[in-house]
Design an enzyme around this catalytic site. Structure first.
Site, PDB file in Angstrom:
ATOM      1  N   HIS A   1     -15.794 -90.102  89.363  1.00  0.00           N
ATOM      2  CA  HIS A   1     -16.338 -90.321  88.018  1.00  0.00           C
ATOM      3  C   HIS A   1     -17.843 -90.579  88.090  1.00  0.00           C
ATOM      4  O   HIS A   1     -18.277 -91.694  88.399  1.00  0.00           O
ATOM      5  CB  HIS A   1     -15.629 -91.501  87.344  1.00  0.00           C
ATOM      6  CG  HIS A   1     -14.222 -91.207  86.959  1.00  0.00           C
ATOM      7  ND1 HIS A   1     -13.870 -90.699  85.741  1.00  0.00           N
ATOM      8  CD2 HIS A   1     -13.057 -91.317  87.664  1.00  0.00           C
ATOM      9  CE1 HIS A   1     -12.565 -90.520  85.679  1.00  0.00           C
ATOM     10  NE2 HIS A   1     -12.041 -90.886  86.837  1.00  0.00           N
TER      11      HIS A   1
ATOM     12  N   CYS B   1     -12.429 -85.390  87.286  1.00  0.00           N
ATOM     13  CA  CYS B   1     -11.107 -85.932  87.608  1.00  0.00           C
ATOM     14  C   CYS B   1     -10.012 -85.018  87.033  1.00  0.00           C
ATOM     15  O   CYS B   1      -9.823 -83.908  87.509  1.00  0.00           O
ATOM     16  CB  CYS B   1     -11.006 -87.368  87.120  1.00  0.00           C
ATOM     17  SG  CYS B   1      -9.637 -88.304  87.848  1.00  0.00           S
ATOM     18  N   TYR B   2      -9.304 -85.431  86.001  1.00  0.00           N
ATOM     19  CA  TYR B   2      -8.294 -84.571  85.382  1.00  0.00           C
ATOM     20  C   TYR B   2      -8.903 -83.247  84.952  1.00  0.00           C
ATOM     21  O   TYR B   2      -8.280 -82.183  85.085  1.00  0.00           O
ATOM     22  CB  TYR B   2      -7.677 -85.286  84.178  1.00  0.00           C
ATOM     23  CG  TYR B   2      -6.590 -84.506  83.462  1.00  0.00           C
ATOM     24  CD1 TYR B   2      -5.260 -84.636  83.838  1.00  0.00           C
ATOM     25  CD2 TYR B   2      -6.905 -83.635  82.411  1.00  0.00           C
ATOM     26  CE1 TYR B   2      -4.259 -83.923  83.176  1.00  0.00           C
ATOM     27  CE2 TYR B   2      -5.921 -82.922  81.752  1.00  0.00           C
ATOM     28  CZ  TYR B   2      -4.593 -83.068  82.131  1.00  0.00           C
ATOM     29  OH  TYR B   2      -3.611 -82.353  81.491  1.00  0.00           O
TER      30      TYR B   2
ATOM     31  N   GLU C   1     -19.819 -90.802  85.582  1.00  0.00           N
ATOM     32  CA  GLU C   1     -20.297 -91.509  84.392  1.00  0.00           C
ATOM     33  C   GLU C   1     -20.316 -93.025  84.545  1.00  0.00           C
ATOM     34  O   GLU C   1     -21.012 -93.714  83.782  1.00  0.00           O
ATOM     35  CB  GLU C   1     -19.456 -91.118  83.168  1.00  0.00           C
ATOM     36  CG  GLU C   1     -18.021 -91.632  83.179  1.00  0.00           C
ATOM     37  CD  GLU C   1     -17.039 -90.721  83.896  1.00  0.00           C
ATOM     38  OE1 GLU C   1     -15.828 -90.815  83.609  1.00  0.00           O
ATOM     39  OE2 GLU C   1     -17.471 -89.920  84.750  1.00  0.00           O
TER      40      GLU C   1
ATOM     41  N   LYS D   1     -25.087 -96.681  68.440  1.00  0.00           N
ATOM     42  CA  LYS D   1     -25.847 -97.839  67.960  1.00  0.00           C
ATOM     43  C   LYS D   1     -27.209 -97.970  68.642  1.00  0.00           C
ATOM     44  O   LYS D   1     -28.223 -98.237  67.978  1.00  0.00           O
ATOM     45  CB  LYS D   1     -25.034 -99.116  68.157  1.00  0.00           C
ATOM     46  CG  LYS D   1     -25.742-100.399  67.743  1.00  0.00           C
ATOM     47  CD  LYS D   1     -25.922-100.495  66.239  1.00  0.00           C
ATOM     48  CE  LYS D   1     -24.603-100.827  65.576  1.00  0.00           C
ATOM     49  NZ  LYS D   1     -24.793-101.142  64.133  1.00  0.00           N
TER      50      LYS D   1
ATOM     51  N   GLY E   1      -8.394 -88.135  82.390  1.00  0.00           N
ATOM     52  CA  GLY E   1      -7.272 -88.481  81.528  1.00  0.00           C
ATOM     53  C   GLY E   1      -6.130 -89.044  82.335  1.00  0.00           C
ATOM     54  O   GLY E   1      -6.078 -88.898  83.569  1.00  0.00           O
TER      55      GLY E   1
ATOM     56  N   ASP F   1     -27.980-100.651  60.631  1.00  0.00           N
ATOM     57  CA  ASP F   1     -27.581 -99.296  60.234  1.00  0.00           C
ATOM     58  C   ASP F   1     -28.114 -98.942  58.850  1.00  0.00           C
ATOM     59  O   ASP F   1     -28.724 -97.893  58.650  1.00  0.00           O
ATOM     60  CB  ASP F   1     -26.058 -99.163  60.261  1.00  0.00           C
ATOM     61  CG  ASP F   1     -25.462 -99.472  61.616  1.00  0.00           C
ATOM     62  OD1 ASP F   1     -26.212 -99.395  62.612  1.00  0.00           O
ATOM     63  OD2 ASP F   1     -24.264 -99.800  61.682  1.00  0.00           O
TER      64      ASP F   1
END
Length: 520
Positions: A175, A87-88, A177, A376, A60, A234
C-alpha cells in the site's frame, strides 16, 4: 488542450471496498492531480466520457477468485489508459490478463523490505532496495503468465510489484498510500508523472480561477445567488468565492436556528462586517426549528427536518430578493461520497447530509455547490487564496444540523443550553492549551442518559456529557486525539462544576472508521 483543462482531467480511483480509498485520492491530490473516487463497476464507456489521465484500482477485503467478488468492467483494460492496481487491485488486473492468484498460508500484515527492485521501471525510479513498504493481504499473485513481469519482491512476496509487458498497467501488492510505506507518495508520484504524464496543475490557484469562471458562466448578469452561511469554514469560503465571482449579486443569509454554538451569531455578524462585501441578512428562526424538532429523537429524521426547514426559511426570505435564482451550499466531497450523492461514486450511504442531493423543483432554486469537489484541507487552502483571515479558515468544522446532532435524544432549549455551555468550556480549555489548531475537530455531546453521582453530601441523578476530539487531514478518516490527561481533567472538572445538570464527563476514543466523527 490548455493547462486549465488538463487540471480537470481526473485520475479515477475505483473503489473495491478499501478502507484506504479516500487516502489514495488524497495522496493523488497532494501530487497536484485531480482524483475522483468512483464505483468499482463503472463502465468502460463512462470512463471514456470522464476522460481520465489514469485509473487506480484500490485494495479491498475480498478475494478475486471468490464467487461474487467485486470486479471491474474488463473493457477498461482495452482503453490503453495508465492503470495502477493496489493490493486487491493488482490481483484483479493480473487475473484479468491471465495471471493466477492464490491464498497465502497466513495473512501478511505489517512492514516488509523491498528486494530486487527494478529501478529502470518508471514506477520504481529512485526507489532503493531495502525500502520499507506496508503489506496487508491474504492473497498474492503466484503465476504471472506471459503478460506481466516482476519489478520487486520481499522476503515473503515474490511479486511485490509488477508491470505489463506492452500496456501501461502496473501493480503493487503493498500500500503506497499509507504513511508506513517509506516512499509511498514518491511511488504514486512516479506513476502520475512518469507513467500517466500528469501536468501537475491541480492547485487551489487553478481551482479558484476555474470556479470563478464557472460561476460567472452559469449565473446571468441579472440573476442573484442566495448563500447560506453558518460561520463555519465551508460556508464562509463558499460566500467569499461567490462574492469574488459575482460581487454584490450575492446575498448571504445567516439563519439562527437555535442550534448554534455559544456566541456563534455575534461572531458571524462581526466577521462579515469586517471581511466581506457581500450583503448579510440575519434571520431568527429558532422557534420554527425547535418546534419542528419537538419530540424527534431519530438522527436521520432530525437531519431531514432541519434540511427541509432550512430550505423553507430560505424560500421565504428569497421572495424579497429580486432576481434570486440560485441557492449556494458548502457541500464538500466527503459529504457527496458518504451520501452516495454522485451517480459514479460508491453507492453505500453512511448518513444523510442535509445539504446533499439537490432541491425540490417547486422551490424555484437551482443549486450551486462550488466546493463539491474539495476535501476539507483543500477548502482551507482555498480560503487562504481568497484572503480570508486564518482564524476563520482554521476554525473547527460545525455540522449543518448544528447542535441537534450533538444533543442525542430529544432536542429542547434546556438540553441545548447545557450542551452549549459544556462545549464552550471544552473549546476554551483546548485553546488555552494551544491545541485547537493542532486538532481536526473537537466538541461536546449530550447523551440521552442520566448517571448517579455524588455532589457535596447528596446523591445526584443527572446528565452525561461526552467529549470528542479527533486528528484528521481530510475528515474521511480520523483518529481520536491523545489529549493530555491534565487538560481533560480541567475540562471535566469545570463542566461538572459550572454546568448545572451534568455530573459525569466521558472521553470518546473511537476512530473513523469504524465510527463517524459526529455521533449522529
Amino acid at each position: 488542450m490548455q493547462p486549465a483543462d488538463l487540471a480537470r482531467r481526473p485520475v479515477l480511483v475505483l473503489d473495491f471496498g478499501s478502507q484506504y480509498v479516500q487516502l489514495i485520492a488524497r495522496r493523488v491530490r497532494e501530487r497536484r492531480a485531480f482524483a475522483m473516487i468512483v464505483r468499482h463497476d463503472i463502465s468502460a464507456d463512462r470512463v471514456k466520457e470522464l476522460d481520465p489521465i489514469a485509473l487506480i484500482l484500490s485494495g479491498g477485503p475480498s478475494s478475486v477468485y471468490e464467487e461474487g467478488a467485486p470486479k471491474c468492467d474488463p473493457g477498461i483494460f482495452e482503453l490503453d489508459l495508465p492503470i495502477l492496481g493496489i493490493c486487491y487491485g493488482m490481483q484483479l488486473a493480473c487475473q484479468a490478463m491471465g495471471a493466477k492468484v492464490d491464498a497465502v498460508p497466513s495473512r501478511e500484515y505489517g512492514p516488509a523490505a523491498l528486494r530486487e527492485v527494478d529501478g529502470s521501471s518508471p514506477l520504481l525510479s529512485d526507489v532503493p532496495t531495502g525500502t520499507t513498504v506496508w503489506m496487508s493481504h491474504g492473497d498474492q499473485v503466484h503465476e504471472l503468465g506471459e503478460e506481466f513481469i516482476g519489478l520487486a519482491s520481499t522476503a515473503t512476496c515474490p511479486l511485490a510489484a509488477v508491470r505489463h509487458r506492452s500496456r501501461p498497467v502496473f501493480g503493487l501488492q503493498f500500500h503506497p498510500e499509507v504513511s508506513h510505506t517509506a516512499l509511498g507518495t514518491h511511488i504514486l508520484g512516479n506513476f502520475l508523472d512518469k507513467v500517466a504524464g500528469s501536468p501537475g496543475t491541480w492547485t487551489m490557484e487553478a481551482y479558484l480561477d476555474q470556479a470563478v469562471r464557472a460561476i460567472r458562466e452559469r449565473v446571468g448578469p441579472d440573476e442573484r445567488v442566495v448563500c447560506g452561511v453558518s460561520g463555519g469554514v465551508d460556508s464562509s469560503v463558499t460566500a467569499a468565492l461567490l462574492a469574488k465571482a459575482l460581487g454584490d449579486r450575492v446575498v448571504c443569509i445567516f439563519v439562527d436556528n437555535g442550534l448554534l454554538r455559544s456566541g456563534e451569531r455575534a461572531a458571524v455578524v462581526d466577521m462579515f462586517g469586517r471581511h466581506s462585501e457581500a450583503e448579510l441578512r440575519v434571520i431568527d428562526a429558532s422557534e420554527r426549528f425547535l418546534t419542528a424538532l419537538e419530540g424527534e429523537t431519530d438522527p436521520q429524521r432530525k437531519r431531514v427536518i432541519i434540511g427541509h426547514t432550512f430550505i423553507d426559511v430560505f424560500r421565504d426570505e428569497a421572495k424579497s430578493i429580486p432576481g434570486a435564482r440560485f441557492l449556494a451550499q458548502g457541500t464538500l466531497y466527503p459529504d457527496v461520497i458518504e451520501s452516495g450523492g454522485s451517480p459514479d461514486a460508491p453507492a453505500a450511504t453512511i448518513k444523510h447530509h442535509h445539504n446533499v442531493g439537490g432541491l425540490p423543483a417547486e422551490l424555484g432554486f437551482e443549486l450551486i455547490e462550488p466546493l463539491r469537489d474539495l476535501f476539507k484541507d483543500e477548502v482551507r487552502r482555498l480560503g487562504i487564496e481568497l484572503g480570508l483571515p486564518e482564524g476563520q479558515v482554521w476554525r473547527h468544522p460545525f455540522p449543518g444540523p448544528g447542535l441537534a446532532v450533538r444533543c442525542l435524544g430529544a432536542v429542547t432549549r434546556e438540553r441545548l443550553e447545557v450542551l452549549r455551555r459544556a462545549d464552550a468550556i471544552f473549546l476554551e480549555e483546548l485553546r488555552a492549551a494551544g491545541l485547537e489548531r493542532a486538532t481536526g475537530q473537537a466538541f461536546a455531546v449530550l447523551l440521552p442518559v442520566r448517571s448517579v453521582g455524588v455532589m457535596g453530601d447528596g446523591r445526584t441523578y443527572e446528565s452525561v456529557v461526552a467529549l470528542r476530539c479527533v486528528d484528521t487531514d481530510d475528515f474521511m478518516t480520523a483518529d481520536w486525539t491523545r489529549l493530555p490527561a491534565e487538560l481533560l481533567a480541567r475540562a471535566s472538572s469545570r463542566i461538572i462544576n459550572e454546568v448545572k445538570g451534568v455530573n459525569r464527563v466521558a472521553y470518546d476514543i473511537t476512530s473513523k472508521p469504524p465510527g463517524t466523527i459526529e455521533w449522529e
